[in-house]
Write a protein that holds these residues in place. Structure first.
Motif, PDB file in Angstrom:
ATOM      1  N   CYS A  17      32.099  27.773  24.204  1.00 55.17           N
ATOM      2  CA  CYS A  17      31.054  29.074  24.308  1.00 55.17           C
ATOM      3  C   CYS A  17      31.260  30.294  23.017  1.00 55.17           C
ATOM      4  N   ALA A  59      24.784  29.967  34.120  1.00 58.82           N
ATOM      5  CA  ALA A  59      25.805  29.840  33.197  1.00 58.82           C
ATOM      6  C   ALA A  59      27.018  29.993  34.603  1.00 58.82           C
ATOM      7  N   GLU A  85      28.865  22.239  29.683  1.00 56.25           N
ATOM      8  CA  GLU A  85      29.251  21.632  28.051  1.00 56.25           C
ATOM      9  C   GLU A  85      28.130  20.636  28.233  1.00 56.25           C
ATOM     10  N   HIS A  86      27.460  19.976  26.932  1.00 55.36           N
ATOM     11  CA  HIS A  86      26.761  19.035  27.012  1.00 55.36           C
ATOM     12  C   HIS A  86      26.803  18.109  25.809  1.00 55.36           C
ATOM     13  N   SER A  89      25.957  19.617  20.972  1.00 55.15           N
ATOM     14  CA  SER A  89      26.217  21.010  20.493  1.00 55.15           C
ATOM     15  C   SER A  89      25.448  21.844  18.821  1.00 55.15           C
ATOM     16  N   LEU A  90      25.781  23.017  18.831  1.00 51.62           N
ATOM     17  CA  LEU A  90      25.062  23.464  17.626  1.00 51.62           C
ATOM     18  C   LEU A  90      26.701  23.488  16.254  1.00 51.62           C
ATOM     19  N   SER A  91      27.978  23.704  16.866  1.00 53.69           N
ATOM     20  CA  SER A  91      28.903  23.774  16.621  1.00 53.69           C
ATOM     21  C   SER A  91      30.247  23.195  17.194  1.00 53.69           C
ATOM     22  N   GLU A 157      20.473  28.199  24.512  1.00 53.87           N
ATOM     23  CA  GLU A 157      21.328  28.981  24.091  1.00 53.87           C
ATOM     24  C   GLU A 157      20.939  29.275  22.729  1.00 53.87           C
TER      25      GLU A 157
HETATM   26  C1  HEM Z   1      27.579  27.295  24.745  1.00 54.07           C
HETATM   27  C2  HEM Z   1      25.673  32.058  23.953  1.00 54.07           C
HETATM   28  C3  HEM Z   1      27.511  33.428  28.300  1.00 54.07           C
HETATM   29  C4  HEM Z   1      29.156  28.791  29.043  1.00 54.07           C
HETATM   30  C5  HEM Z   1      26.744  28.711  23.926  1.00 54.07           C
HETATM   31  C6  HEM Z   1      26.017  28.217  23.067  1.00 54.07           C
HETATM   32  C7  HEM Z   1      25.569  29.220  22.306  1.00 54.07           C
HETATM   33  C8  HEM Z   1      26.184  30.815  23.942  1.00 54.07           C
HETATM   34  C9  HEM Z   1      24.689  29.999  21.255  1.00 54.07           C
HETATM   35  C10 HEM Z   1      25.881  27.232  22.024  1.00 54.07           C
HETATM   36  C11 HEM Z   1      27.344  27.140  21.189  1.00 54.07           C
HETATM   37  C12 HEM Z   1      26.767  25.801  20.496  1.00 54.07           C
HETATM   38  O1  HEM Z   1      26.039  24.772  20.459  1.00 54.07           O
HETATM   39  O2  HEM Z   1      27.794  25.329  19.568  1.00 54.07           O
HETATM   40  C13 HEM Z   1      25.989  32.851  25.264  1.00 54.07           C
HETATM   41  C14 HEM Z   1      26.505  34.074  24.970  1.00 54.07           C
HETATM   42  C15 HEM Z   1      26.460  34.789  26.131  1.00 54.07           C
HETATM   43  C16 HEM Z   1      26.850  33.198  27.145  1.00 54.07           C
HETATM   44  C17 HEM Z   1      25.412  35.415  23.844  1.00 54.07           C
HETATM   45  C18 HEM Z   1      26.824  35.645  26.936  1.00 54.07           C
HETATM   46  C19 HEM Z   1      27.507  36.196  27.416  1.00 54.07           C
HETATM   47  C20 HEM Z   1      27.597  31.785  28.475  1.00 54.07           C
HETATM   48  C21 HEM Z   1      28.013  32.321  30.248  1.00 54.07           C
HETATM   49  C22 HEM Z   1      28.724  30.589  30.507  1.00 54.07           C
HETATM   50  C23 HEM Z   1      28.594  30.337  29.541  1.00 54.07           C
HETATM   51  C24 HEM Z   1      28.326  33.698  31.236  1.00 54.07           C
HETATM   52  C25 HEM Z   1      29.659  30.352  31.968  1.00 54.07           C
HETATM   53  C26 HEM Z   1      30.110  30.540  32.111  1.00 54.07           C
HETATM   54  C27 HEM Z   1      28.498  28.596  27.818  1.00 54.07           C
HETATM   55  C28 HEM Z   1      29.303  26.972  28.229  1.00 54.07           C
HETATM   56  C29 HEM Z   1      29.038  26.109  26.894  1.00 54.07           C
HETATM   57  C30 HEM Z   1      28.027  27.039  25.756  1.00 54.07           C
HETATM   58  C31 HEM Z   1      30.015  26.150  28.642  1.00 54.07           C
HETATM   59  C32 HEM Z   1      29.094  24.519  25.880  1.00 54.07           C
HETATM   60  C33 HEM Z   1      27.913  24.087  25.279  1.00 54.07           C
HETATM   61  C34 HEM Z   1      27.830  23.464  23.945  1.00 54.07           C
HETATM   62  O3  HEM Z   1      26.974  23.308  23.340  1.00 54.07           O
HETATM   63  O4  HEM Z   1      28.391  22.521  24.799  1.00 54.07           O
HETATM   64  N1  HEM Z   1      26.779  29.863  24.599  1.00 54.07           N
HETATM   65  N2  HEM Z   1      26.825  32.274  25.907  1.00 54.07           N
HETATM   66  N3  HEM Z   1      27.778  30.714  28.735  1.00 54.07           N
HETATM   67  N4  HEM Z   1      27.986  28.464  26.673  1.00 54.07           N
HETATM   68 FE1  HEM Z   1      27.553  30.057  26.345  1.00 54.07          FE
END
Ligand code: HEM
Ligand code: MG
Length: 231
Positions: A17, A59, A85-86, A89-91, A157
């Motif tokens: 993330c 989340a 996680e899926h 993803s974008l990155s 996201e």
């Molecule tokens: C992925 C933003 C909070 C867990 C992402 C992605 C973004 C993002 C933009 C996409 C990344 C990609 O597709 O490559 C944020 C922002 C947050 C936040 C701005 C604000 C604080 C959280 C929280 C959790 C979390 C609280 C869980 C504890 C994840 C996970 C992914 C992810 C596991 C990976 C998903 C994937 O792309 O496979 N997040 N996130 N995020 N986020 Fe966050």
């Protein structure tokens, strides 16, 4: 300055993330990426991004299932496939293709090159990026998971990167800010970014997500079980 950007050391843990990693790189979360509670994530998100608890609480709660500790998580454990996680993803790459944890510039090309001719990303460009990333995964990953759950999480996201790096009321985000956020997991303060004055909430994310839902050509690859997400 306690919140200076410092790159993670070799022993610091990071997640898939970019949001949580940015919070850790700036010391809003423990820089070692370990033993992080839900209240710590909620406070860090408000302080650094003005992201309200209701936008990320679900989340954060799911995140605790990534490990054995009852009330905390380590950032690297969030790469547990199909929890949050899926694929597509974008990155990051797909789990079945090797590395679903680290930033990957090749994967990021789709978003980096989106919305040609203008200097911003928006919900329209984000919907095209989601479609393109999914098409690439469908073509290269025979083990892809692509259900309604994944589509919802991916759309949330997209709403988050547009809102934290741009204007949460319009969903318009300057390209350089979004690119620094993903590539360096850094707040682009030196480049002119400012923390949003309006809170980023479930309500503010809704219209951005709805636009993405409407414009995307998404279809499911598999069905998913009905999810119970709260009372
Ligand atoms: C992925 C933003 C909070 C867990 C992402 C992605 C973004 C993002 C933009 C996409 C990344 C990609 O597709 O490559 C944020 C922002 C947050 C936040 C701005 C604000 C604080 C959280 C929280 C959790 C979390 C609280 C869980 C504890 C994840 C996970 C992914 C992810 C596991 C990976 C998903 C994937 O792309 O496979 N997040 N996130 N995020 N986020 Fe966050
Ligand atoms: Mg992923």
């Amino acid at each position: 300055d306690n919140h200076a950007w410092i790159a993670p050391t070799a022993t610091d843990l990071r997640s898939p993330c970019p949001g949580l990693n940015t919070l850790a790189n700036h010391g809003y979360l423990p820089r070692d990426g370990r033993n992080i509670s839900i209240p710590m994530m909620l406070s860090a998100a408000i302080d650094a991004f003005n992201v309200a608890p209701d936008a990320i609480l679900q989340a954060a709660k799911f995140g605790l299932l990534s490990g054995d500790a009852p009330t905390t998580l380590n950032l690297d454990a969030l790469s547990l496939h199909n929890l949050i996680e899926h694929d597509a993803s974008l990155s990051r790459g797909d789990f079945a293709l090797g590395d679903n944890l680290h930033f990957n510039e090749t994967i990021f090309t789709t978003l980096a090159n989106a919305n040609p001719g203008v200097d911003y990303y928006d919900a329209t460009s984000a919907s095209h990026v989601q479609d393109e990333r999914l098409a690439i995964s469908l073509a290269t990953n025979p083990n892809i998971t692509n259900t309604g759950k994944e589509f919802d999480v991916r759309t949330r996201e997209s709403g988050l990167y547009l809102s934290v790096m741009g204007n949460p009321l319009t969903g318009v985000a300057p390209k350089p800010f979004v690119q620094i956020f993903f590539r360096e997991e850094r707040l682009p303060i030196a480049e002119g970014w400012k923390r949003s004055k309006t809170a980023i909430t479930a309500e503010s994310l809704n219209p951005i997500q709805n636009t993405i839902f409407e414009l995307s050509n998404w279809t499911a690859t598999q069905a998913c079980e009905d999810l119970v997400l709260g009372p």
